[in-house]
Design a protein around this motif. Structure first.
Motif, PDB file in Angstrom:
ATOM      1  N   ALA A 109       0.747  -1.291   0.113  1.00  0.00           N
ATOM      2  CA  ALA A 109       0.051  -0.127   0.181  1.00  0.00           C
ATOM      3  C   ALA A 109       0.734   1.275  -0.034  1.00  0.00           C
ATOM      4  CB  ALA A 109      -0.909   0.152   1.354  1.00  0.00           C
ATOM      5  N   GLY A 110       2.315   1.112   0.449  1.00  0.00           N
ATOM      6  CA  GLY A 110       2.877   2.449   0.537  1.00  0.00           C
ATOM      7  C   GLY A 110       3.762   2.481  -0.349  1.00  0.00           C
ATOM      8  N   GLN A 111       4.207   1.421  -0.824  1.00  0.00           N
ATOM      9  CA  GLN A 111       5.458   1.481  -1.984  1.00  0.00           C
ATOM     10  C   GLN A 111       4.918   1.988  -3.433  1.00  0.00           C
ATOM     11  OE1 GLN A 111       6.594  -0.655  -4.385  1.00  0.00           O
ATOM     12  NE2 GLN A 111       8.659   0.021  -4.821  1.00  0.00           N
ATOM     13  N   GLU A 112       4.045   1.420  -3.876  1.00  0.00           N
ATOM     14  CA  GLU A 112       3.550   1.377  -5.439  1.00  0.00           C
ATOM     15  C   GLU A 112       2.929   2.791  -5.236  1.00  0.00           C
ATOM     16  OE1 GLU A 112       2.393  -0.844  -8.193  1.00  0.00           O
ATOM     17  OE2 GLU A 112       4.506  -1.194  -7.733  1.00  0.00           O
ATOM     18  N   THR A 113       2.226   3.006  -4.200  1.00  0.00           N
ATOM     19  CA  THR A 113       1.518   4.471  -4.427  1.00  0.00           C
ATOM     20  C   THR A 113       2.435   5.782  -4.498  1.00  0.00           C
ATOM     21  OG1 THR A 113       1.343   4.084  -2.048  1.00  0.00           O
ATOM     22  CG2 THR A 113      -0.750   3.464  -3.248  1.00  0.00           C
ATOM     23  N   THR A 114       3.117   5.597  -3.454  1.00  0.00           N
ATOM     24  CA  THR A 114       4.076   6.980  -3.255  1.00  0.00           C
ATOM     25  C   THR A 114       4.993   6.940  -4.392  1.00  0.00           C
ATOM     26  OG1 THR A 114       4.015   6.401  -0.868  1.00  0.00           O
ATOM     27  CG2 THR A 114       5.357   8.244  -1.535  1.00  0.00           C
ATOM     28  N   ARG A 177     -13.333   0.790  -2.627  1.00  0.00           N
ATOM     29  CA  ARG A 177     -14.546  -0.175  -2.832  1.00  0.00           C
ATOM     30  C   ARG A 177     -15.070  -0.115  -1.212  1.00  0.00           C
ATOM     31  NH1 ARG A 177     -11.371  -3.667  -6.173  1.00  0.00           N
ATOM     32  NH2 ARG A 177     -11.829  -3.278  -8.358  1.00  0.00           N
ATOM     33  N   ARG A 178     -16.434  -0.565  -1.195  1.00  0.00           N
ATOM     34  CA  ARG A 178     -16.869  -0.783  -0.068  1.00  0.00           C
ATOM     35  C   ARG A 178     -17.944  -1.830  -0.019  1.00  0.00           C
ATOM     36  NH1 ARG A 178     -13.367   2.100   1.544  1.00  0.00           N
ATOM     37  NH2 ARG A 178     -13.423   3.987   2.861  1.00  0.00           N
ATOM     38  N   GLN A 179     -18.090  -2.825   1.157  1.00  0.00           N
ATOM     39  CA  GLN A 179     -19.129  -3.784   0.853  1.00  0.00           C
ATOM     40  C   GLN A 179     -20.168  -3.494   2.086  1.00  0.00           C
ATOM     41  OE1 GLN A 179     -17.699  -7.918   1.052  1.00  0.00           O
ATOM     42  NE2 GLN A 179     -19.544  -8.548   0.117  1.00  0.00           N
ATOM     43  N   PHE A 239      -6.774   9.762  -1.087  1.00  0.00           N
ATOM     44  CA  PHE A 239      -6.520   8.914  -0.078  1.00  0.00           C
ATOM     45  C   PHE A 239      -7.693   8.421   0.542  1.00  0.00           C
ATOM     46  CE2 PHE A 239      -2.925  11.976  -0.131  1.00  0.00           C
ATOM     47  CZ  PHE A 239      -1.862  11.102  -0.207  1.00  0.00           C
ATOM     48  N   GLY A 240      -8.857   8.399  -0.319  1.00  0.00           N
ATOM     49  CA  GLY A 240     -10.339   7.810   0.436  1.00  0.00           C
ATOM     50  C   GLY A 240     -10.847   8.613   1.244  1.00  0.00           C
ATOM     51  N   SER A 241     -11.795   8.178   2.074  1.00  0.00           N
ATOM     52  CA  SER A 241     -12.479   8.999   3.205  1.00  0.00           C
ATOM     53  C   SER A 241     -13.094   7.970   4.239  1.00  0.00           C
ATOM     54  CB  SER A 241     -13.530   9.607   2.102  1.00  0.00           C
ATOM     55  OG  SER A 241     -14.240  10.337   3.262  1.00  0.00           O
ATOM     56  N   GLY A 242     -13.376   8.806   5.304  1.00  0.00           N
ATOM     57  CA  GLY A 242     -14.142   8.051   6.608  1.00  0.00           C
ATOM     58  C   GLY A 242     -13.155   6.916   7.277  1.00  0.00           C
ATOM     59  N   PRO A 243     -13.649   6.197   8.083  1.00  0.00           N
ATOM     60  CA  PRO A 243     -12.855   5.493   9.145  1.00  0.00           C
ATOM     61  C   PRO A 243     -11.567   4.661   8.276  1.00  0.00           C
ATOM     62  CG  PRO A 243     -15.058   5.057   9.385  1.00  0.00           C
ATOM     63  CD  PRO A 243     -14.985   5.706   8.143  1.00  0.00           C
ATOM     64  N   ARG A 244     -11.717   4.253   7.034  1.00  0.00           N
ATOM     65  CA  ARG A 244     -10.807   3.439   6.597  1.00  0.00           C
ATOM     66  C   ARG A 244      -9.732   4.124   5.684  1.00  0.00           C
ATOM     67  NH1 ARG A 244     -11.685  -1.882   7.391  1.00  0.00           N
ATOM     68  NH2 ARG A 244      -9.620  -2.093   6.916  1.00  0.00           N
ATOM     69  N   ILE A 245      -9.763   5.722   5.727  1.00  0.00           N
ATOM     70  CA  ILE A 245      -8.960   6.582   5.105  1.00  0.00           C
ATOM     71  C   ILE A 245      -7.738   5.997   5.049  1.00  0.00           C
ATOM     72  CG2 ILE A 245      -8.369   8.358   7.052  1.00  0.00           C
ATOM     73  CD1 ILE A 245      -8.796  10.539   4.661  1.00  0.00           C
ATOM     74  N   CYS A 246      -6.639   6.324   4.072  1.00  0.00           N
ATOM     75  CA  CYS A 246      -5.427   5.962   4.174  1.00  0.00           C
ATOM     76  C   CYS A 246      -4.519   6.304   5.369  1.00  0.00           C
ATOM     77  CB  CYS A 246      -4.763   6.670   2.880  1.00  0.00           C
ATOM     78  SG  CYS A 246      -2.822   6.218   2.743  1.00  0.00           S
ATOM     79  N   ILE A 247      -4.136   5.368   6.010  1.00  0.00           N
ATOM     80  CA  ILE A 247      -3.457   5.569   7.293  1.00  0.00           C
ATOM     81  C   ILE A 247      -1.905   6.039   6.933  1.00  0.00           C
ATOM     82  CG2 ILE A 247      -2.283   3.136   7.610  1.00  0.00           C
ATOM     83  CD1 ILE A 247      -3.225   3.011  10.319  1.00  0.00           C
TER      84      ILE A 247
HETATM   85  C1  HEM Z   1       0.421   8.701  -2.470  1.00  0.00           C
HETATM   86  C2  HEM Z   1       0.611   7.788  -1.744  1.00  0.00           C
HETATM   87  C3  HEM Z   1      -0.674   7.047  -1.313  1.00  0.00           C
HETATM   88  C4  HEM Z   1      -1.919   7.027  -1.688  1.00  0.00           C
HETATM   89  C5  HEM Z   1      -2.593   7.939  -3.038  1.00  0.00           C
HETATM   90  C6  HEM Z   1      -2.598   6.168  -0.991  1.00  0.00           C
HETATM   91  C7  HEM Z   1      -4.144   5.978  -1.177  1.00  0.00           C
HETATM   92  C8  HEM Z   1      -4.912   5.097  -0.305  1.00  0.00           C
HETATM   93  C9  HEM Z   1      -6.133   4.881  -0.674  1.00  0.00           C
HETATM   94  C10 HEM Z   1      -7.219   5.313  -1.717  1.00  0.00           C
HETATM   95  C11 HEM Z   1      -6.749   4.062   0.138  1.00  0.00           C
HETATM   96  C12 HEM Z   1      -7.970   3.287   0.513  1.00  0.00           C
HETATM   97  C13 HEM Z   1      -8.880   4.504   1.504  1.00  0.00           C
HETATM   98  C14 HEM Z   1     -10.224   4.159   1.701  1.00  0.00           C
HETATM   99  O1  HEM Z   1     -10.576   2.922   1.413  1.00  0.00           O
HETATM  100  O2  HEM Z   1     -11.073   4.918   1.802  1.00  0.00           O
HETATM  101  C15 HEM Z   1      -5.683   3.596   1.029  1.00  0.00           C
HETATM  102  C16 HEM Z   1      -5.603   2.870   2.267  1.00  0.00           C
HETATM  103  C17 HEM Z   1      -4.347   2.400   2.808  1.00  0.00           C
HETATM  104  N1  HEM Z   1      -3.074   2.855   2.689  1.00  0.00           N
HETATM  105 FE1  HEM Z   1      -2.659   4.180   1.626  1.00  0.00          FE
HETATM  106  N2  HEM Z   1      -1.904   5.630   0.053  1.00  0.00           N
HETATM  107  C18 HEM Z   1      -0.400   6.041  -0.253  1.00  0.00           C
HETATM  108  C19 HEM Z   1       0.262   5.692   0.782  1.00  0.00           C
HETATM  109  C20 HEM Z   1       0.460   5.005   1.518  1.00  0.00           C
HETATM  110  C21 HEM Z   1       1.375   4.591   2.498  1.00  0.00           C
HETATM  111  C22 HEM Z   1       3.040   5.299   2.417  1.00  0.00           C
HETATM  112  C23 HEM Z   1       1.238   3.766   3.459  1.00  0.00           C
HETATM  113  C24 HEM Z   1       1.876   2.969   4.659  1.00  0.00           C
HETATM  114  C25 HEM Z   1       3.166   3.449   5.070  1.00  0.00           C
HETATM  115  C26 HEM Z   1      -0.242   3.380   3.097  1.00  0.00           C
HETATM  116  C27 HEM Z   1      -1.013   2.500   3.808  1.00  0.00           C
HETATM  117  C28 HEM Z   1      -2.385   2.311   3.672  1.00  0.00           C
HETATM  118  C29 HEM Z   1      -2.988   1.475   4.398  1.00  0.00           C
HETATM  119  C30 HEM Z   1      -2.527   0.404   5.383  1.00  0.00           C
HETATM  120  C31 HEM Z   1      -4.384   1.299   3.946  1.00  0.00           C
HETATM  121  C32 HEM Z   1      -5.447   0.506   4.486  1.00  0.00           C
HETATM  122  C33 HEM Z   1      -6.321   1.233   5.403  1.00  0.00           C
HETATM  123  C34 HEM Z   1      -7.723   0.483   5.905  1.00  0.00           C
HETATM  124  O3  HEM Z   1      -8.042  -0.219   5.298  1.00  0.00           O
HETATM  125  O4  HEM Z   1      -7.890   0.924   7.263  1.00  0.00           O
HETATM  126  N3  HEM Z   1      -0.603   4.078   1.893  1.00  0.00           N
HETATM  127  N4  HEM Z   1      -4.371   4.359   0.611  1.00  0.00           N
END
Ligand code: HEM
Length: 298
Positions: A109-114, A177-179, A239-247
């Motif tokens: 979640a952290g590597q591909e996105t950033t 996505r949300r179920q 980064f999404g929204s709500g309780p599951r917003i990107c941590i």
């Molecule tokens: C530009 C970088 C990033 C983008 C665009 C991004 C985007 C997102 C999005 C859209 C979600 C889903 C949120 C939702 O369902 O409402 C998410 C979830 C998550 N992200 Fe990121 N993310 C980024 C970087 C990171 C980094 C650096 C980490 C960790 C070091 C990370 C860890 C996570 C985790 C663990 C979740 C799942 C959270 C959950 O389900 O409670 N993300 N991210």
């Protein structure tokens, strides 16, 4: 699907959308011993083995009383160890399988996105050289040739608006996505439990009615007043929204700023004529034929 065809996203290959909307078909095939499935299994096993061996080394070190590492795995194992010790049996805390899954989630979640956010930023700054110059001026003003620190990064206003605009145009995570667990009402619709709702952020971020005629242009100025002012009446969900917003959102921006500062201090760059614009979801949004950039040392 219809909406996806109505919105123009520069360069986005709809072939991808085809793949995405066939997701259910792919899912029902995933147990067949196809070449791809076998390869996926092999990779999954490799990742598991590699994380497992790191965990085992850490557990041995912890049991020998060595100080735990100051990283995510260290924190997970440490809190797990304390939980098990506190309750006196290993039914508490996370299982090793769960620790492995957490490590995989954070890594992928952290590597591909950033990484992809940085790549799109380089592509856009390689096209819009005036914004690259503005970003570099700000960086040199704040840091000169010194290594960036967290305090200084918080002063980078131009870089902030650039990242906001990059995340609008090329959100690395395009589908949220949300179920639904209980039957729910959405306007006139009654959605049964189990329904999966999918929000396509790329479509929303390219909606002319929300963002205006210049929706497809790279214009960081639209974020000058700060995200909360701009998004009034618009949908902006990188980064999404709500309780599951990107941590990891704050960490991601910090990491990306750190990297871009160091690049801007050392190089100027422009897009190569060989660059072919083809945003592709794989599963993060990335340039399908790579980012051809020409870098020149400053
Ligand atoms: C530009 C970088 C990033 C983008 C665009 C991004 C985007 C997102 C999005 C859209 C979600 C889903 C949120 C939702 O369902 O409402 C998410 C979830 C998550 N992200 Fe990121 N993310 C980024 C970087 C990171 C980094 C650096 C980490 C960790 C070091 C990370 C860890 C996570 C985790 C663990 C979740 C799942 C959270 C959950 O389900 O409670 N993300 N991210």
């Amino acid at each position: 699907m219809k909406a996806a065809h109505l919105i123009y996203i520069p360069g986005l290959r709809l072939k991808f959308q085809g793949h995405e909307y066939c997701a259910n078909k792919v899912r029902s095939d995933r147990f067949l011993p196809t070449k791809d499935n076998k390869r996926m299994k092999e990779i999954d096993q490799l990742v598991r083995d590699s994380i497992n061996s790191i965990i085992n080394k850490r557990i041995v070190a912890m049991e020998a009383g060595e100080a735990s590492h100051d990283d995510l795995l260290g924190i997970l194992l440490d809190s797990n160890y304390k939980e098990i010790k506190h309750h006196g049996n290993s039914n508490f805390g996370l299982s090793i399988e769960e620790v492995i899954e957490e490590c995989k989630l954070f890594y992928f979640a952290g590597q591909e996105t950033t990484g992809n956010m940085l790549v799109w930023t380089m592509i856009l700054l390689g096209q819009h050289l005036e914004w690259q110059t503005r970003a570099r001026e700000e960086v040199l003003h704040v840091f000169k040739d010194k290594a960036p620190d967290v305090e200084g990064l918080s002063h980078l206003k131009v870089m902030n608006i650039i990242f906001n605009e990059v995340l609008r145009l090329y959100s690395p995570v395009a589908l949220i996505r949300r179920q639904i667990h209980h039957e729910s009402k959405l306007g006139n619709l009654t959605l049964p439990a189990g329904t999966i709702i999918q929000i396509n952020t790329l479509i929303l971020h390219h909606d002319k009615d929300m963002w205006g005629e210049d929706v497809n242009e790279f214009n960081p100025r639209r974020f000058s007043e700060g995200v909360s002012k701009v998004i009034n009446g618009k949908v902006y969900l990188p980064f999404g929204s709500g309780p599951r917003i990107c941590i990891g959102q704050n960490f991601a921006i910090l990491e990306a700023k750190m990297a871009l500062v160091m690049i801007l201090q050392r190089f100027c760059f422009k897009l190569s004529p060989s660059y072919l614009h083809a945003p592709h979801l794989m599963p993060a949004l990335q340039p399908q034929f790579e980012a051809h950039l020409i870098l020149r040392k400053l």
